[in-house]
Design a protein around this motif. Sequence first.
Motif, PDB file in Angstrom:
ATOM      1  N   GLU A  13      -5.849  11.888  -2.257  1.00  0.00           N
ATOM      2  CA  GLU A  13      -6.863  11.469  -1.487  1.00  0.00           C
ATOM      3  C   GLU A  13      -6.295  10.801  -0.309  1.00  0.00           C
ATOM      4  N   GLY A  14      -5.202   9.753  -0.586  1.00  0.00           N
ATOM      5  CA  GLY A  14      -4.851   8.936   0.395  1.00  0.00           C
ATOM      6  C   GLY A  14      -3.657   9.631   1.474  1.00  0.00           C
ATOM      7  N   TYR A  23      -3.645  -5.196  -1.937  1.00  0.00           N
ATOM      8  CA  TYR A  23      -4.273  -5.025  -0.507  1.00  0.00           C
ATOM      9  C   TYR A  23      -4.149  -6.111   0.400  1.00  0.00           C
ATOM     10  N   GLU A  72      -4.045   2.004  -7.222  1.00  0.00           N
ATOM     11  CA  GLU A  72      -4.869   3.220  -7.006  1.00  0.00           C
ATOM     12  C   GLU A  72      -5.975   2.919  -6.070  1.00  0.00           C
ATOM     13  N   SER A  94      -6.338   0.630  -3.872  1.00  0.00           N
ATOM     14  CA  SER A  94      -5.894   0.190  -2.658  1.00  0.00           C
ATOM     15  C   SER A  94      -5.441   1.297  -1.862  1.00  0.00           C
ATOM     16  N   SER A  95      -5.098   2.514  -2.304  1.00  0.00           N
ATOM     17  CA  SER A  95      -4.480   3.693  -1.885  1.00  0.00           C
ATOM     18  C   SER A  95      -4.942   4.108  -0.648  1.00  0.00           C
ATOM     19  N   VAL A  96      -6.285   4.335  -0.602  1.00  0.00           N
ATOM     20  CA  VAL A  96      -6.984   4.805   0.443  1.00  0.00           C
ATOM     21  C   VAL A  96      -7.067   4.010   1.750  1.00  0.00           C
ATOM     22  N   TRP A 107      -3.063   4.175   3.140  1.00  0.00           N
ATOM     23  CA  TRP A 107      -2.857   5.310   3.971  1.00  0.00           C
ATOM     24  C   TRP A 107      -3.483   5.531   5.006  1.00  0.00           C
TER      25      TRP A 107
END
Length: 414
Positions: free
Chosen positions: A104-105, A173, A389, A391-393, A396
């Motif tokens: 998703e990221g 994050y 996981e 903070s990944s969105v 990116w």
Amino acid sequence: MIGLCITICTYFLIFSFWSDLVLKFKISNLVGLSLVNATIYFALLLWCIIAIKRKKFLVWNEIYKYLLIMFFIAIVSIFVKILNPEVRGVKIIHEIFYLKNWSEGFIIFVVFYNILDGKKYCLRSLSGLIVFFMFCNSIMLIDWFDFVDIPGIHKRNYGESSGFGNPNDYAAYMLLFLFTFFSSFIISKNKMHKYSSLVCLIISLMAFLMTGSRGGFISLLIASLFYFILIKNSLKSKKRLKYIILFCSLLLVPILMLPETFIEDYKDKIIPESSADINKYSHGRSTIWTEGLNIFAESPIFGSGFNSFSILLEKRKGITAVAHNRYLQYLVDFGLIGIFSYLLIQISLFKQTYKVFNNTFKRSEKIILVNYLSGLIGYSISLIFVNGEGSSVLFWFYSAVILRFSQFLKENKV
């Protein structure tokens, strides 16, 4: 009209991310569709409209090829997992669903890199990210001090708290944006703006300490060193020393403002007893990491299969846990090929931004790149202690904003 849609889309992505994690909101009429997914679909539509308008579908970035390689490795690793005799009952449909969530990221990076069609939209998106950052920190403090009870906020678990998700993940994050307010304090000539930045920094440092993340604190110290190396040419030597002392002093201010019970809990986490067991001190990570390395050693090239770390750990040790280390997770799941590809992505993010940073002379633009580079270093180091996981969105999305901003700066120099 398109400009307004870009702004709405970027701001809604930030809001939907928070509502998905904290409020657990779903679009009930469309089973399983989260607000983040709905925003991505809207962004894809917007991308098509912008592409038609500028007569160019894809704005290329060399990171795409590394993302595609990583995505291809993940697909191959699904079949590696199917062939792994230790992993039973693998269902392709479930693996595709996990793959979509994992990537998703990457999708957000590509989509928003293409729809941010101007420097002003990058700056608006950056402002939204910073406002969101302060919103999360403020909500976290409000909840922690019992002004309002917010069920979705993780709090008071052995001196840990977070604005969303896992406290260690939240600390990772926070490293992306912590330097923004200190930079604003340094370069701002307006006194009101200068001291409001200082207040925001103190609130953020309080929130950071409240995560209770030891890995996050180590990452912050290393990222801070890197930050002051980067800005050495922007400040005179006397001022640089003054600001280093100020930054170190500001780390102590939140300690004086937080409750004594929290400080005691934090001390117990940081300073182990002389007889303390290393596994207990690391909250079981030493056992998890040792077993993870053993699993990796059995299949070092291609790994054990997509998302297989937790399955194998539970089967062999009876421990239900994640890797608490993204690099180890990728070593086990994807092998050396996967971890090498992932490191190429991180290096490329840094290299592209640093190159533009070296060729940019406007102070306000340079400091935006400094904040990202320092945050990227801190975030990358913190992934040694967390999967990242949650903070990944946002990572990116932030990277898409900064790299597109860098591209516009680069084009202006040509």
